[in-house]
Each structure stands twice: as C-alpha cells, then as structure tokens.
Design a protein around this motif. Structure first.
Motif, PDB file in Angstrom:
ATOM      1  N   CYS A  78       3.638  -3.764  -2.945  1.00 39.78           N
ATOM      2  CA  CYS A  78       2.828  -3.700  -4.158  1.00 39.78           C
ATOM      3  C   CYS A  78       2.235  -2.303  -4.294  1.00 39.78           C
ATOM      4  CB  CYS A  78       1.673  -4.707  -4.070  1.00 39.78           C
ATOM      5  SG  CYS A  78       2.177  -6.410  -3.799  1.00 39.78           S
ATOM      6  N   GLU A  79       1.710  -2.020  -5.465  1.00 41.37           N
ATOM      7  CA  GLU A  79       0.986  -0.766  -5.647  1.00 41.37           C
ATOM      8  C   GLU A  79      -0.328  -0.857  -4.871  1.00 41.37           C
ATOM      9  OE1 GLU A  79       1.891   2.036  -7.144  1.00 41.37           O
ATOM     10  OE2 GLU A  79       3.844   1.135  -7.586  1.00 41.37           O
ATOM     11  N   PRO A  80      -0.703   0.192  -4.143  1.00 41.33           N
ATOM     12  CA  PRO A  80      -1.927   0.129  -3.341  1.00 41.33           C
ATOM     13  C   PRO A  80      -3.181  -0.150  -4.169  1.00 41.33           C
ATOM     14  CG  PRO A  80      -0.823   2.264  -3.073  1.00 41.33           C
ATOM     15  CD  PRO A  80       0.022   1.442  -3.971  1.00 41.33           C
ATOM     16  N   ASP A  81      -3.291   0.437  -5.358  1.00 42.29           N
ATOM     17  CA  ASP A  81      -4.461   0.180  -6.212  1.00 42.29           C
ATOM     18  C   ASP A  81      -4.544  -1.287  -6.603  1.00 42.29           C
ATOM     19  OD1 ASP A  81      -5.315   2.791  -6.090  1.00 42.29           O
ATOM     20  OD2 ASP A  81      -4.436   3.363  -8.015  1.00 42.29           O
ATOM     21  N   TRP A  82      -3.390  -1.917  -6.833  1.00 38.94           N
ATOM     22  CA  TRP A  82      -3.372  -3.336  -7.181  1.00 38.94           C
ATOM     23  C   TRP A  82      -3.859  -4.172  -6.000  1.00 38.94           C
ATOM     24  CZ3 TRP A  82      -0.980  -7.843  -5.562  1.00 38.94           C
ATOM     25  CH2 TRP A  82      -1.091  -8.927  -6.444  1.00 38.94           C
TER      26      TRP A  82
END
Length: 151
Positions: free
Chosen positions: A71-75
């Motif tokens: 996943c995207e780290p910010d997500w």
C-alpha cells in the motif's frame, strides 16, 4: 530473472465466507471461481498484476499463514486503521501492544498494520517509506521514526 511475487494461496474453511471478506471488506476483484475444486481467485492491484488464490479445506488442514498487501505509506499511516474499523475488522500492530497505531520496521523502512481474515490468517497492509535502512532502530512508532529521520 525473478521480478516479483505473482501469486500466493491460502486454505480457508468456508469459501463463501472468504469470498465475502475478500470481496466486500477488502474490495479485491474476484477474477475466477471453480465450484468443483472449491477455489476462488482475486486480482490484487491491477488485473493480472498479482493474484490471491483461496482453496476450501477442512479446518484440520488449514495452516495459518501471513502475507502483506503493498500500500501507499501515507494511506497506511492515515487511513488504514479507519478503513479496517469501518469494515468491522480488528487491527493490531506488529508489537501487539494493544494499540491500533501502525508501526515502522526501521530495517526496510516500512510502515504497517496487521489484521486477520476469517480463518485467522495474519494479513498486513505495508508501505515502503523513503529513507535509509536503520536496522539498529528496530520496530518503532511513526513519531519515533520521524524524530530519528530529522536528527
């Protein structure tokens, strides 16, 4: 040459329950179902990018496994916990410290949060972070990791 991991498979006790979980809770796209073999397949990411196969087996034949969804780290940091809660999925961090905060594996570095599927398989949302590997820092909170990055 190896370029990645295309598919992984799990044994599940009830294929319909697992289809509901992976389709309706995790929002994976079902791409194939074989009633005779009691198997279902899901695309992960874009169609034909990665695949998850589930095979119905008696409970005694199910061995609990672990894998992580990229996943995207910010997500992972800002949305993953609420995403899971909204779907009535209990989450935990790697330290299993009773909190629902994502943790950082400094050796990668990556941020992650864990949860289980209906059969108890340990699943994870993980996002690779920018920055250098610092294995000496172990597993820490995002705030601790940011403080170390700013030193």
């Amino acid at each position: 040459m190896i370029k990645g991991l295309f598919e992984t498979h799990l044994y599940v006790e009830n294929i319909e329950r697992s289809i509901d979980f992976y389709t309706n809770k995790l929002e994976l796209e079902q791409c194939h179902f074989e009633d005779e073999r009691r198997a279902v397949f899901f695309w992960i990411g874009k169609p034909k990018q990665f695949m998850l196969g589930l095979w119905e087996k008696p409970k005694a034949e199910i061995d609990i496994r672990h894998f992580a969804f990229q996943c995207e780290p910010d997500w992972v940091l800002n949305e993953a916990v609420n995403y899971l809660k909204k779907r009535a999925i209990k989450c935990r961090n790697f330290l299993n410290d009773g909190t629902e905060r994502p943790m950082i594996f400094a050796w990668m570095p990556a941020i992650s949060i864990y949860f289980n599927d209906p059969d108890g398989h340990s699943l994870e949302f993980i996002g690779i972070l920018n920055g250098e590997s610092k294995p000496e820092n172990g597993i820490l909170s995002y705030e601790q990791w940011k403080a170390l990055e700013n030193e």
